[in-house]
Design a protein around this motif. Structure first.
Motif, mmCIF file in Angstrom:
data_model
loop_
_atom_site.group_PDB
_atom_site.id
_atom_site.type_symbol
_atom_site.label_atom_id
_atom_site.label_comp_id
_atom_site.label_asym_id
_atom_site.label_seq_id
_atom_site.Cartn_x
_atom_site.Cartn_y
_atom_site.Cartn_z
ATOM 1 N N VAL A 38 69.900 56.988 86.667
ATOM 2 C CA VAL A 38 71.163 56.960 87.411
ATOM 3 C C VAL A 38 70.907 57.098 88.905
ATOM 4 N N THR A 39 71.476 56.174 89.670
ATOM 5 C CA THR A 39 71.374 56.190 91.128
ATOM 6 C C THR A 39 72.780 56.371 91.684
ATOM 7 N N ARG A 41 75.175 56.833 95.000
ATOM 8 C CA ARG A 41 75.188 56.723 96.466
ATOM 9 C C ARG A 41 76.468 57.351 97.014
ATOM 10 N N HIS A 43 78.520 59.064 100.619
ATOM 11 C CA HIS A 43 78.546 59.076 102.078
ATOM 12 C C HIS A 43 77.930 60.367 102.583
ATOM 13 N N ALA A 44 76.976 60.243 103.491
ATOM 14 C CA ALA A 44 76.266 61.418 103.984
ATOM 15 C C ALA A 44 77.211 62.392 104.686
ATOM 16 N N ASP A 62 69.257 65.882 106.249
ATOM 17 C CA ASP A 62 67.888 65.460 106.532
ATOM 18 C C ASP A 62 67.023 66.572 107.118
ATOM 19 N N ARG A 63 67.571 67.782 107.247
ATOM 20 C CA ARG A 63 66.744 68.838 107.846
ATOM 21 C C ARG A 63 66.739 70.144 107.056
ATOM 22 N N LEU A 89 66.388 64.247 89.903
ATOM 23 C CA LEU A 89 65.006 64.081 90.351
ATOM 24 C C LEU A 89 64.868 64.276 91.857
ATOM 25 N N GLY A 90 65.934 64.034 92.580
ATOM 26 C CA GLY A 90 65.821 64.215 94.023
ATOM 27 C C GLY A 90 66.843 63.400 94.793
ATOM 28 N N MET A 91 66.667 63.386 96.112
ATOM 29 C CA MET A 91 67.641 62.740 96.987
ATOM 30 C C MET A 91 66.911 62.003 98.111
ATOM 31 N N GLN A 92 67.466 60.882 98.499
ATOM 32 C CA GLN A 92 66.991 60.164 99.690
ATOM 33 C C GLN A 92 68.144 60.106 100.681
ATOM 34 N N THR A 99 71.391 59.157 98.638
ATOM 35 C CA THR A 99 71.244 58.616 97.295
ATOM 36 C C THR A 99 70.602 59.674 96.410
ATOM 37 N N PHE A 101 69.113 60.717 92.641
ATOM 38 C CA PHE A 101 68.485 60.075 91.485
ATOM 39 C C PHE A 101 68.509 61.042 90.305
ATOM 40 N N LEU A 102 69.169 60.610 89.222
ATOM 41 C CA LEU A 102 69.309 61.443 88.037
ATOM 42 C C LEU A 102 68.679 60.712 86.855
ATOM 43 N N GLU A 103 68.270 61.480 85.853
ATOM 44 C CA GLU A 103 67.633 60.851 84.691
ATOM 45 C C GLU A 103 67.956 61.659 83.448
ATOM 46 N N SER B 189 69.873 66.472 114.768
ATOM 47 C CA SER B 189 69.143 65.633 113.821
ATOM 48 C C SER B 189 69.133 64.188 114.311
ATOM 49 N N ARG B 191 70.235 61.733 112.695
ATOM 50 C CA ARG B 191 71.543 61.130 112.378
ATOM 51 C C ARG B 191 72.550 61.424 113.481
ATOM 52 N N GLU B 255 77.065 46.085 98.356
ATOM 53 C CA GLU B 255 77.703 47.032 97.440
ATOM 54 C C GLU B 255 79.230 46.932 97.518
ATOM 55 N N LYS B 523 66.049 50.532 92.780
ATOM 56 C CA LYS B 523 65.945 51.638 93.722
ATOM 57 C C LYS B 523 65.391 52.878 93.010
ATOM 58 N N PHE B 524 65.802 53.016 91.755
ATOM 59 C CA PHE B 524 65.359 54.169 90.962
ATOM 60 C C PHE B 524 63.844 54.107 90.754
ATOM 61 N N PHE B 527 62.029 54.884 93.955
ATOM 62 C CA PHE B 527 62.090 56.314 94.272
ATOM 63 C C PHE B 527 61.062 57.083 93.449
ATOM 64 N N ARG B 531 57.919 59.068 94.879
ATOM 65 C CA ARG B 531 57.838 60.506 94.623
ATOM 66 C C ARG B 531 56.509 60.851 93.950
#
Lengths: 155, 553
Positions: A38-39, A41, A43-44, A62-63, A89-92, A99, A101-103, B189, B191, B255, B523-524, B527, B531
């Protein structure tokens, strides 16, 4: 125009900001690995504001060393597939999006989903789910409005 | 143009007004600094001698000059007003008026010549805005004036101001308000940095659209926000290498274009659900594609400038934009406006099949050896392989062999040669040239899955390793918009083909863009791979934190 229900988030007319609330999720069933990938996305800006509300402090995606953990926890609360136990699993983080990432182990593609990221906070939130099998789209995209809970996924 | 304006203000459509001249007097506490639309008429009454001297110095300075320093702003914060002052501003030919007043303002300014027009670029921000604002705000204003004026018209006003305020970004004539600030500890940052530069470019850019090219945002948000987002992208890309622009690159809009039931761009502002991608992102992307892929930069830039020039201080509608782009470029773009602005379809062209054909020359001297070669190269069946060593009856009785056992079926017969000579005589010289046996004909079958017709851009790799790019205009879909076949004649053999190799069309599904098909990683997958390939970040942190060895001081 933003329609915000969280009192801590200041409402404003942004002539440049995203005046909409939208999140997207791709759920890919990997038939070989028997996993659901699962991805998500988001809004940051929205995620940063929401995590600040939950953590009671500023969280820069990001920090902040805890940002991923906090974002994963929130995403796992708001994203679910029936009879599936997701792990994060993590984030980008990009300039405007995050984004996640789930599994999860899955013997078959999921039948129903729940995608309520930000739905409790923004009345105009629209979340969409696209189901895939081995990275090929299967069925139409499903839209979740703010009030929607569980919905069936077409194949 | 529309007579009395009946549309209520509901928020999303912001505002639109007619042009006018304004003379405005603003009375504020006497320790305030006022930033406003228009030119200050009474500097000697509201500014100190030092401030006026600094302002004069700023007009010819090469970098921003502080009119009010951070220390002076901090001192003003701690003080109390002792009376009031009235600031007088005059603004000509503007469609609105706005101002900001605060005792906390740091004020910097730099004069700049924009194509012959002297403009004073100024920023107003509190100490909380630094170090971000002193470094980027006025620089971004001047950069915007340079780039936007090059693509449109000379900036017509004497002032351009950016104010740090409580909104994300909001525009008015000559003045705009922008939100991003550093954290309380003074750091920021990546951003936040790009958010400030981007928003200053965007909001200052609104001076061109819609403050001068006065379109009606209440009705058509995209006509100023979309065009402005497109120019913002161009300006950002001239700021620094690889500037992370939010909008403009085709891949970024995929998207949204795939989302179910989204609105076409040509939708009234108040009815659009996702205004950001609809009125900002998608038109910005569409114009970028029109510039890079459809018209080319030279033709697009000429046409776009012509639109801006024609509609300065007037009220264009979408049709005026569409029409000007068409008649200035001399190009029929109806199909493009329809696909990108009037529908909610997306781009997904698929490279379905590649079929190779060769010419049947009818020349027995050529065709028969080819047939022979084909027969020799045909696979030998398992039975035939096993039967080969078996002793045959004709080995024992050679008298059983006759003409047909010795006859070369691939040797051209005299009658066949004669027939070919007769045939050639019936052909024109040009037709004879086509009987080239070294020519390959490839039929590339394309399918339009997404609905939006687009040019077909093919990168062809040949057997000898050479490459060729083929750019086929969107008119290839003119008679059949669902499937089309392109014939490629070549002497070389094609090894592979990639559709949209530079990702310039917003194609939503890249997995069907290759022949032969190539797996495209999700993308998955990317990633997980990234990783897994990373070193343990915890160990890296420990290594970084370890004290230096004793030999290094």
């Amino acid at each position: 125009m933003r329609r915000l229900l969280l009192p801590a988030i200041i409402s404003a007319v942004f002539a440049t900001a995203h005046q909409y609330h939208f999140a997207h999720l791709d759920a890919n069933w990997n038939s070989r690995a028997k996993t659901l990938e699962v991805t998500v996305r988001l809004h940051a800006d929205d995620l940063e504001q929401l995590l600040r509300q939950r953590a009671g402090r500023s969280v820069e995606l990001d920090r902040d060393p805890q940002a991923e953990e906090l974002a994963c926890a929130y995403t796992l609360e708001t994203v679910a597939f029936e009879r599936t136990r997701l792990r994060c699993l993590g984030m980008q983080v990009a300039r405007h999006s995050a984004t996640l990432f789930l599994e999860a182990p899955a013997e078959a593609p999921p039948v129903r989903a729940r995608f309520r990221s930000f739905s409790a906070h923004f009345a105009d939130q629209i979340n969409t789910v696209q189901l895939l099998t081995d990275n090929q789209r299967t069925g139409a995209t499903v839209a979740f409005l703010a009030a929607d809970q569980w919905k069936a996924l077409p194949r | 143009m529309t007579g009395w304006q009946h549309k209520q203000f509901l928020g999303t459509g912001e505002f639109t007004l007619e042009f006018g001249d304004y003379q405005v007097k603003i009375t504020v506490p006497n320790d305030h600094v006022v930033a406003s639309t228009g030119v200050l008429q009474n500097p000697s009454e509201v500014l100190t001698t030092t401030q006026r001297q600094r302002l004069e110095q700023a007009r010819t300075a090469k970098k921003p000059v502080l009119i009010v320093t951070p220390a002076e702003a901090k001192a003003a914060e701690k003080g109390k007003p002792t009376g009031k002052k009235t600031w007088v501003f005059h603004a000509k030919n503007v469609r609105d008026f706005a101002f900001a007043s605060s005792r906390k303002f740091i004020w910097d300014a730099q004069g700049h010549n924009v194509g012959g027009n002297s403009v004073l670029a100024m920023s107003f921000y509190p100490n909380e805005g630094n170090p971000l604002w002193e470094r980027y705000s006025t620089q971004a204003i001047i950069h915007t004036l340079n780039v936007y004026s090059r693509y449109t018209f000379q900036y017509p006003y004497p002032i351009a101001i950016s104010v740090n305020g409580p909104v994300g970004g909001m525009e008015y004539p000559m003045i705009c308000f922008n939100g991003p600030r550093p954290l309380e500890d003074g750091t920021y940052s990546l951003r936040t940095k790009y958010a400030l530069i981007g928003v200053v470019i965007h909001e200052v850019g609104h001076n061109y659209f819609p403050m001068v090219v006065n379109s009606d945002e209440r009705q058509w948000t995209w006509l100023d926000e979309g065009i402005n987002s497109f120019l913002q992208y161009l300006a950002e890309q001239e700021w620094e290498p690889n500037y992370p622009s939010r909008r403009g690159e085709p891949a970024g809009i995929v998207e949204y274009m795939l989302s179910p039931g989204h609105d076409p761009i040509m939708t009234n502002s108040e009815s659009v659900v996702a205004l950001g991608p609809n009125a900002y992102g998608k038109p910005a992307t569409a114009l970028n594609i029109l510039r890079e892929t459809i018209l080319g930069r030279e033709l697009f830039d000429f046409s776009f400038k012509e639109y801006a020039r024609r509609w300065m201080f007037k009220r264009p509608m979408p049709a005026d934009f569409f029409r000007t782009m068409e008649d200035a470029s001399g190009t029929d773009l109806d199909w493009f406006w329809r696909g990108w602005f009037y529908t909610n379809e997306h781009v997904d062209l698929s490279l379905e099949k590649l079929t190779q054909y060769t010419i049947d020359t009818r020349n027995p001297e050529i065709e028969k050896p080819l047939s022979k070669k084909a027969k020799e190269e045909a696979p030998v069946t398992l039975s035939a392989q096993r039967n080969k060593p078996l002793r045959k009856r004709t080995d024992d009785y050679p008298e059983l062999l006759d003409f047909y056992n010795k006859w070369d079926e691939f040797a051209p017969l005299p009658s066949e040669k004669k027939a070919f000579e007769t045939y050639v005589k019936t052909l024109e010289e040009d037709e004879q040239k086509l009987l080239d046996p070294t020519m390959n004909f490839y039929a590339v079958e394309l399918k339009n899955i997404g609905g939006v017709v687009m040019p077909v851009i093919l990168s062809i790799e040949f057997g000898d390793g050479s490459k060729e790019e083929m750019r086929i205009p969107a008119e290839i879909w003119r008679r059949q918009s669902n499937t089309v076949t392109k014939l490629i004649p070549t002497r070389k053999e094609i090894r592979s083909i990639t559709l949209d190799p530079h990702l310039e069309t917003a194609d939503a599904d890249l997995s069907n863009n290759h022949w032969p098909r190539k797996p495209v990683k999700s993308k998955f997958q990317l990633f997980k791979e990234e990783r897994d390939s990373k070193r343990n970040p915890m160990n890296e942190s420990k290594a970084d934190a370890a004290p230096p060895s004793s030999g290094n001081n």
